[in-house]
Design an enzyme around this catalytic site. Structure first.
Site, short mmCIF file in Angstrom:
data_model
loop_
_atom_site.label_atom_id
_atom_site.label_comp_id
_atom_site.label_asym_id
_atom_site.label_seq_id
_atom_site.Cartn_x
_atom_site.Cartn_y
_atom_site.Cartn_z
CG ASN A 103 -2.62 -39.46 27.81
OD1 ASN A 103 -3.59 -40.05 27.38
ND2 ASN A 103 -2.62 -38.83 28.97
CG ASP A 104 -3.39 -36.60 23.72
OD1 ASP A 104 -4.16 -36.95 24.64
OD2 ASP A 104 -2.87 -35.49 23.65
CB VAL A 105 -0.16 -41.33 20.06
CG1 VAL A 105 0.25 -39.94 19.63
CG2 VAL A 105 0.77 -41.87 21.12
#
Lengths: 102, 464
Positions: B390-392
């Protein structure tokens, strides 16, 4: 300051540079195993725990020393097994190693 | 044999042990020799522990034996039964145990040698660092294990409160040494443990790898300081071994921490004092809508792609989906679709986490690509399959003002089609809405990664 402390300081300086040099060119994929491996190596604290408990003279020192030994032993064996399990996955020759919980 | 000769033999074992530790660490920094490295270090450790038992003047043998057996078997068992996905927090907890042992040794030394200023001062320093490290490690463990919420827990005026706790704690310790009063030692340790808690609680789960790595280095330093305190004692040579091994880990661990933080584009001070992810999202409403896609459509897209890049994340680890992912990759390759894996340095919960899981199921190294190696390729790729990351992959990292701003990401949105497999509509570890999911070229394949990818695999098999 006692002579022993100066000796220890000389040793510490050399050890600091050694640690830096040894892992200065490590690939990203080995960061985790290396962290885990160095986590195992500071398990040498167990030796200090044994000495501290071995020289403890009263119940309070014995109790705290005992805590040190138990925690140090946890560090040693836990650190070893975790590192070994992580690195086992890098070993192709043995096929698929057991990864999850039994 | 005289006590002198026994002492020499023990020293020789310590010398060999520290030499092997260094060689082992070096072996562990190259993939081909890594496994040998830990085995060598393990043998050296075993020898050093056994040798220590033969030290002259040692008493309390029964207690020592019970402690070694209880701790040893406990650590062995716990580390064996835990799932591979829980490895990051296991490193944290065993590191915490080492730190606790260092703090406890410092306490014993302080209790026994308070009038000896040099020993007491060094033990005090070991106690400070060991206490901070155990408390911070246990917070890291609890956050990753889900016992504590992973988002930053921020208390009001924390910088002031934290600094005050640290200063008062160290002051109390110094007073104990100066006044030669053991009564002040308990409040000293309590305050330093409290400081460790306060230090780690405001740090978000996404930054835990850096925290674990730093506390690992700190534990090394604490062990080294304990070693200094011990060299003056009757069994000083154990102290030298601790100085070398401890400082070795302290410096290697510090370097690792810096490398790791660099891979996440975070500075160490930002990790510890920034309360990352606690600020409210400032990006405004996200445009577009979420579009769902089914397994059969995914299979069709994949089968006719010029190239497929798979970007795995923590979701793959949680679902233990790596086997299915490998199966999918093999199927596609058999159909003539080249498959590559894009590995973000901090995908999962630790650097190298994805590499380890994919290596486990036999994905070959030459298919795994670093962020820098593969980022330019997304634009020429038909399908990118994001599995539980997600964040990456959040393009918000490119936008000033986002809490993620500046973090290097996989630029998957450049691909023709992006398929994101995720369990539900939750946010990533950083707690930030992912703009990628709302892009026109992005479709969501909902479901547990193991099942969802399994479905795609069976759809693919149908068509072949």
């Amino acid at each position: 300051m006692a002579a022993d402390l100066w000796t220890a300081l000389f040793i510490a300086i050399l050890a600091a540079f050694t640690g830096y040099e040894v892992i200065s060119r490590v690939p990203v994929l080995l960061h985790t195993p290396l962290m885990s491996g160095s986590n195992f190596i500071h398990g040498i604290v167990l030796v200090g725990g044994i000495v501290a408990l071995g020289l403890a003279r009263d119940p309070v020192e014995q109790a705290v020393g005992f805590v040190a030994v138990v925690m140090g032993a946890l560090n040693v064996t836990g650190g070893y097994v975790v590192t070994e399990r992580i690195l086992a996955m890098f070993d192709r020759s043995k096929g698929r190693p057991k990864g999850g919980a039994p | 044999m005289t006590a002198f000769a026994v002492g020499d033999a023990i020293d020789a074992v310590y010398v060999v042990a520290v030499l092997v530790f260094i060689l082992g660490l070096q072996a562990m920094s190259a993939p081909s020799t890594a496994r040998r490295g830990i085995v060598y270090a393990g043998v050296a450790m075993l020898l050093a522990v056994i040798a220590t038992f033969f030290s002259p003047h040692l008493t309390n043998f029964a207690l020592i034996a019970v402690g070694v057996i209880v701790g040893g078997l406990g650590g062995w068992y716990w580390a064996r039964v835990v799932k591979m996905t829980a490895m990051p927090q296991m490193v944290a907890v065993f590191n915490g145990m080492g730190a606790g042992a260092a703090a406890a040794i410092a306490a014993v030394e302080l209790l026994g040698h308070l009038p000896d200023r040099a020993t007491a001062g060094l033990s005090l320093a070991g106690g400070v660092i060991g206490s901070i490290s155990i408390a911070a490690s246990l917070v890291a463990f609890s956050k990753l294990q889900g016992w504590l919420p992973s988002r930053p827990i921020v208390l009001p005026a924390r910088q002031v409160v934290n600094s005050a706790v640290l200063v008062v704690g160290v002051g109390v310790g110094l007073y104990a040494v100066v006044a030669v009063s053991t009564a002040w030692l308990l409040p000293f340790f309590v305050l330093l443990l409290l400081y460790g808690l306060l230090l780690a609680l405001p740090i978000g789960g996404a930054d835990m790898p850096v925290v674990i790595s730093l506390t690992n280095a700190l534990t090394g330093v604490a062990v080294g300081l304990d070693g200094f305190a011990l060299v003056n004692g009757p069994l000083g040579d154990a102290g030298y071994a601790m100085v070398i091994a401890g400082v070795l880990v302290g410096s290697a661990g510090s370097l690792l921490t810096v490398l790791m933080a660099k891979a996440m584009n975070r500075s160490i001070s930002n990790v510890f004092f920034g309360a990352f992810g606690s600020a409210p999202e400032t990006g405004g409403p996200v445009a577009g809508q979420l579009k769902e896609i089914g397994a059969s459509d995914v299979a069709a897209l994949l089968a006719y792609a010029n190239q497929v890049i798979i970007a795995p994340g923590y979701g793959m680890a949680v679902a233990q989906a790596q086997q299915k992912v490998k199966e999918l990759a093999d199927l596609l390759e058999a159909k003539g679709v080249p498959v590559k894996f894009a590995i973000h340095p901090v995908a999962g919960r630790m650097p190298g986490h994805m590499n380890v899981l994919l290596a486990e199921v036999g994905v070959s190294y030459d298919k795994l690509f670093d962020r820098d190696e593969i980022n330019a390729e997304f634009a020429n790729t038909d399908v990118v399959l994001v599995i539980g990351a997600n964040d990456v992959v959040n393009p918000a990292a490119h936008r000033q003002g986002s809490a993620l701003f500046g973090m290097p990401i996989l630029d998957v949105e450049g691909a023709k089609n992006v398929i994101v497999n995720k369990r539900g509509q939750g946010k990533g570890f950083a707690g930030i809405e992912n703009e990628l999911f709302y892009r026109d070229n992005c479709h969501l394949l909902y479901g547990d990664a193991q099942k969802a990818i399994g479905d795609v695999v069976s759809e693919l098999k149908k068509t072949s």
